[in-house]
Design an enzyme around this catalytic site. Structure first.
Site, PDB file in Angstrom:
ATOM      1  N   LYS A 150      51.474  36.400  21.552  1.00 34.92           N
ATOM      2  CA  LYS A 150      50.873  37.739  21.565  1.00 34.92           C
ATOM      3  C   LYS A 150      50.679  38.221  23.009  1.00 34.92           C
ATOM      4  O   LYS A 150      50.948  39.376  23.319  1.00 34.92           O
ATOM      5  CB  LYS A 150      49.533  37.731  20.821  1.00 34.92           C
ATOM      6  CG  LYS A 150      49.647  37.568  19.309  1.00 34.92           C
ATOM      7  CD  LYS A 150      50.284  38.788  18.670  1.00 34.92           C
ATOM      8  CE  LYS A 150      50.286  38.763  17.156  1.00 34.92           C
ATOM      9  NZ  LYS A 150      51.087  39.828  16.567  1.00 34.92           N
TER      10      LYS A 150
ATOM     11  N   GLY B 221      48.838  33.819  10.208  1.00 34.98           N
ATOM     12  CA  GLY B 221      47.870  33.500   9.170  1.00 34.98           C
ATOM     13  C   GLY B 221      46.560  33.102   9.819  1.00 34.98           C
ATOM     14  O   GLY B 221      46.382  33.288  11.027  1.00 34.98           O
TER      15      GLY B 221
ATOM     16  N   ASP C  57      65.476  40.472   8.307  1.00 37.93           N
ATOM     17  CA  ASP C  57      64.841  39.656   9.342  1.00 37.93           C
ATOM     18  C   ASP C  57      64.872  40.404  10.679  1.00 37.93           C
ATOM     19  O   ASP C  57      65.941  40.566  11.283  1.00 37.93           O
ATOM     20  CB  ASP C  57      65.594  38.317   9.446  1.00 37.93           C
ATOM     21  CG  ASP C  57      64.918  37.353  10.399  1.00 37.93           C
ATOM     22  OD1 ASP C  57      63.965  37.768  11.102  1.00 37.93           O
ATOM     23  OD2 ASP C  57      65.336  36.172  10.435  1.00 37.93           O
TER      24      ASP C  57
ATOM     25  N   GLU D  33      45.546  32.277   4.464  1.00 40.69           N
ATOM     26  CA  GLU D  33      44.349  33.103   4.370  1.00 40.69           C
ATOM     27  C   GLU D  33      43.360  32.795   5.487  1.00 40.69           C
ATOM     28  O   GLU D  33      43.260  31.675   5.947  1.00 40.69           O
ATOM     29  CB  GLU D  33      43.675  32.927   2.995  1.00 40.69           C
ATOM     30  CG  GLU D  33      43.106  31.550   2.725  1.00 40.69           C
ATOM     31  CD  GLU D  33      44.149  30.509   2.303  1.00 40.69           C
ATOM     32  OE1 GLU D  33      45.360  30.811   2.328  1.00 40.69           O
ATOM     33  OE2 GLU D  33      43.744  29.386   1.975  1.00 40.69           O
TER      34      GLU D  33
ATOM     35  N   ALA E 114      39.221  33.169   7.047  1.00 36.89           N
ATOM     36  CA  ALA E 114      37.946  32.706   6.496  1.00 36.89           C
ATOM     37  C   ALA E 114      37.309  33.669   5.479  1.00 36.89           C
ATOM     38  O   ALA E 114      36.842  33.204   4.429  1.00 36.89           O
ATOM     39  CB  ALA E 114      36.978  32.393   7.638  1.00 36.89           C
TER      40      ALA E 114
ATOM     41  N   TYR F  67      50.502  30.816  18.831  1.00 40.59           N
ATOM     42  CA  TYR F  67      50.308  32.209  18.395  1.00 40.59           C
ATOM     43  C   TYR F  67      49.746  33.107  19.513  1.00 40.59           C
ATOM     44  O   TYR F  67      50.235  34.216  19.739  1.00 40.59           O
ATOM     45  CB  TYR F  67      49.356  32.189  17.197  1.00 40.59           C
ATOM     46  CG  TYR F  67      49.055  33.522  16.596  1.00 40.59           C
ATOM     47  CD1 TYR F  67      50.003  34.203  15.840  1.00 40.59           C
ATOM     48  CD2 TYR F  67      47.800  34.112  16.757  1.00 40.59           C
ATOM     49  CE1 TYR F  67      49.705  35.437  15.268  1.00 40.59           C
ATOM     50  CE2 TYR F  67      47.497  35.332  16.188  1.00 40.59           C
ATOM     51  CZ  TYR F  67      48.460  35.987  15.444  1.00 40.59           C
ATOM     52  OH  TYR F  67      48.164  37.214  14.879  1.00 40.59           O
TER      53      TYR F  67
ATOM     54  N   CYS G  98      43.309  36.289  19.652  1.00 40.67           N
ATOM     55  CA  CYS G  98      43.766  34.945  20.028  1.00 40.67           C
ATOM     56  C   CYS G  98      44.332  34.905  21.448  1.00 40.67           C
ATOM     57  O   CYS G  98      44.666  33.831  21.944  1.00 40.67           O
ATOM     58  CB  CYS G  98      44.793  34.413  19.038  1.00 40.67           C
ATOM     59  SG  CYS G  98      44.048  33.937  17.484  1.00 40.67           S
TER      60      CYS G  98
ATOM     61  N   SER H 199      46.270  40.346  19.325  1.00 39.32           N
ATOM     62  CA  SER H 199      45.219  39.597  18.631  1.00 39.32           C
ATOM     63  C   SER H 199      44.152  39.103  19.600  1.00 39.32           C
ATOM     64  O   SER H 199      44.424  38.862  20.787  1.00 39.32           O
ATOM     65  CB  SER H 199      45.874  38.386  17.963  1.00 39.32           C
ATOM     66  OG  SER H 199      44.908  37.429  17.617  1.00 39.32           O
TER      67      SER H 199
HETATM   68  O1  GDC Z   1      41.116  31.246   9.699  1.00 35.92           O
HETATM   69  P1  GDC Z   1      40.088  31.984  10.461  1.00 35.92           P
HETATM   70  O2  GDC Z   1      39.510  33.203   9.839  1.00 35.92           O
HETATM   71  O3  GDC Z   1      40.713  32.313  11.857  1.00 35.92           O
HETATM   72  O4  GDC Z   1      38.893  30.953  10.723  1.00 35.92           O
HETATM   73  C1  GDC Z   1      37.660  31.335  11.242  1.00 35.92           C
HETATM   74  C2  GDC Z   1      36.737  30.127  11.236  1.00 35.92           C
HETATM   75  O5  GDC Z   1      36.354  29.876   9.885  1.00 35.92           O
HETATM   76  C3  GDC Z   1      37.381  28.853  11.763  1.00 35.92           C
HETATM   77  O6  GDC Z   1      36.493  28.161  12.604  1.00 35.92           O
HETATM   78  C4  GDC Z   1      37.629  28.042  10.499  1.00 35.92           C
HETATM   79  O7  GDC Z   1      37.581  26.637  10.714  1.00 35.92           O
HETATM   80  C5  GDC Z   1      36.435  28.493   9.641  1.00 35.92           C
HETATM   81  N1  GDC Z   1      36.603  28.245   8.209  1.00 35.92           N
HETATM   82  C6  GDC Z   1      35.711  27.607   7.405  1.00 35.92           C
HETATM   83  N2  GDC Z   1      36.201  27.457   6.174  1.00 35.92           N
HETATM   84  C7  GDC Z   1      38.426  28.198   5.166  1.00 35.92           C
HETATM   85  O8  GDC Z   1      38.286  27.802   4.016  1.00 35.92           O
HETATM   86  C8  GDC Z   1      37.429  28.042   6.167  1.00 35.92           C
HETATM   87  N3  GDC Z   1      39.574  28.851   5.543  1.00 35.92           N
HETATM   88  C9  GDC Z   1      39.749  29.344   6.800  1.00 35.92           C
HETATM   89  N4  GDC Z   1      40.880  29.999   7.100  1.00 35.92           N
HETATM   90  N5  GDC Z   1      38.831  29.180   7.773  1.00 35.92           N
HETATM   91  C10 GDC Z   1      37.674  28.546   7.460  1.00 35.92           C
HETATM   92  C11 GDC Z   1      42.168  34.102  13.650  1.00 35.92           C
HETATM   93  C12 GDC Z   1      43.643  33.812  13.585  1.00 35.92           C
HETATM   94  C13 GDC Z   1      44.327  35.054  13.208  1.00 35.92           C
HETATM   95  C14 GDC Z   1      43.923  36.200  14.088  1.00 35.92           C
HETATM   96  C15 GDC Z   1      42.466  36.272  14.404  1.00 35.92           C
HETATM   97  C16 GDC Z   1      42.078  37.190  15.523  1.00 35.92           C
HETATM   98  O9  GDC Z   1      41.516  32.942  14.060  1.00 35.92           O
HETATM   99  O10 GDC Z   1      43.911  32.797  12.688  1.00 35.92           O
HETATM  100  O11 GDC Z   1      45.696  34.922  13.068  1.00 35.92           O
HETATM  101  O12 GDC Z   1      44.771  36.674  15.006  1.00 35.92           O
HETATM  102  O13 GDC Z   1      41.904  35.053  14.633  1.00 35.92           O
HETATM  103  O14 GDC Z   1      40.710  37.202  15.685  1.00 35.92           O
HETATM  104  P2  GDC Z   1      40.177  32.508  13.380  1.00 35.92           P
HETATM  105  O15 GDC Z   1      39.143  33.577  13.435  1.00 35.92           O
HETATM  106  O16 GDC Z   1      39.818  31.198  13.966  1.00 35.92           O
END
Ligand code: GDC
Length: 336
Positions: free
Chosen positions: A153, A79, A54, A191, A193, A149, A120, A118
């Site tokens: 960062k 995530g 850790d 996971e 998107a 998050y 973010c 990130s």
């Molecule tokens: O999870 P994410 O890829 O992260 O989601 C992108 C968009 O896709 C969101 O608006 C989410 O609601 C939509 N989405 C639609 N269906 C699904 O089944 C799905 N799963 C997921 N996960 N999303 C879905 C991320 C952070 C990271 C990182 C990056 C930097 O945010 O979670 O940790 O640092 O950004 O760019 P996202 O792009 O919002």
């Protein structure tokens, strides 16, 4: 003389890919560290010295940084939106990893320190529309980052800057924009998107289902960066003479619906979309502006989203169709 490189978070997605670059390089001695038990590391290399511990604990960061020249810190509890929106305190606790690694870097006279930040960190006000101008590095201030998050960062970026100013540690910091590709999490809650939607379409096709769940209305936009481009950008910034913070992202901004269309083409299978408006959505629109990194470092991505998704889709499909050890890319509850 061989240089000793430490990769923190080497059992995760980006850390594993970075470690794979150095594993057979005779100029380097590779040390890998991750909180996960070794059987859950996404990639692990026998010729590296591997530690499962850790890194929030100072004694552990002191131990792994001993005689190390270069530190790459990818270790954090993170995530996709489904994880970071519901685990803000866990995400912020990663501040201990970065803080203790920086302290140890000084204590053990390490030469250079890389921190993975990130997109973010960017100000929420700049991300209210669906299609937005690419985010420039200066758009992080005035600060209004993603709750939890993103604050961690941004704080850790500043910690790197002050360790550089106050103690003379050479630091490099990049802001990743949604990195995806093979050997990444595709199930279990962490996971992002691209992997989630590949998995959903693969399973729909396999089980002859006509519909998939999509979070939000699908009109929200992002840009996604393929892992090989991310690793190249990381090394280019690390090896450069610049200590500024750089975007490492793609400028190919797409809506989630557009990304789904690409995956449907790759799968040769069309699905109806069940839009789930109550699921975590994050910002409305986000993309990278790469002018600064292109001008100073000369880096830009090589893969289009379609090319990257094609490789990612195939890899996830292979895992689902009987690849080994699916659990390690799926379990969301291993890192505490
Ligand atoms: O999870 P994410 O890829 O992260 O989601 C992108 C968009 O896709 C969101 O608006 C989410 O609601 C939509 N989405 C639609 N269906 C699904 O089944 C799905 N799963 C997921 N996960 N999303 C879905 C991320 C952070 C990271 C990182 C990056 C930097 O945010 O979670 O940790 O640092 O950004 O760019 P996202 O792009 O919002």
């Amino acid at each position: 003389m061989k240089k000793k490189i430490l990769v923190c978070g080497a059992g995760g997605f980006i850390g594993g890919h970075l470690a794979s670059i150095f594993k057979d390089d005779k100029n380097y001695e590779l040390v890998c560290a991750d909180i996960k038990p070794k059987e859950y590391w996404f990639q692990i290399f026998d010729n590296a010295k591997n530690f499962s511990l850790d890194l929030k604990e100072y004694e552990n960061t002191l131990k792994v940084t001993k005689d190390v020249d270069y530190i790459f810190n990818f270790a954090c509890n993170m995530g996709g939106m489904g994880f970071i929106e519901n685990n803000k305190a866990e995400c912020m606790l990663s501040v201990l990893v970065n803080t203790n690694l920086l302290r140890s870097a000084i204590e053990n006279s390490c030469k250079k320190y890389f921190f993975s930040s990130s997109a973010c960190v960017y100000n929420a006000l700049k991300q209210k529309q669906t299609f937005v101008s690419g985010l420039k590095e200066t758009d992080a201030y005035p600060a209004d980052p993603e709750d939890g998050y993103g604050w961690e960062k941004l704080f850790s970026e500043r910690m790197c800057r002050h360790f550089s100013e106050d103690f003379g540690l050479e630091t490099r910091v990049v802001r990743y924009h949604n990195i995806y590709g093979p050997q990444g999490t595709f199930d279990g809650g962490r996971e992002k998107a691209p992997a989630a939607l590949c998995r959903k379409i693969i399973l729909a096709k396999k089980n002859n289902l006509k519909q998939i769940d999509v979070w939000g209305d699908g009109e929200q936009t992002r840009s996604f960066l393929y892992i090989d481009d991310c690793i190249k950008g990381t090394l280019d910034v690390f090896n450069s003479g610049f200590s500024d913070v750089f975007n490492v992202g793609s400028e190919e901004q797409v809506s989630i619906n557009q990304m789904i269309e690409m995956i449907e083409e790759i799968a040769d299978y069309k699905v109806k979309r069940n839009y789930q408006l109550d699921k975590p959505k994050g910002v409305r629109g986000r993309s990278s502006d790469n002018s600064l990194i292109e001008k100073n470092i000369g880096w830009k991505p090589n893969h289009s989203l379609k090319e990257g998704l094609t490789k990612t889709y195939k890899w996830i499909n292979d895992q689902i169709e009987g690849g080994t050890n699916i659990d390690k890319f799926s379990k969301s509850n291993i890192v505490k």
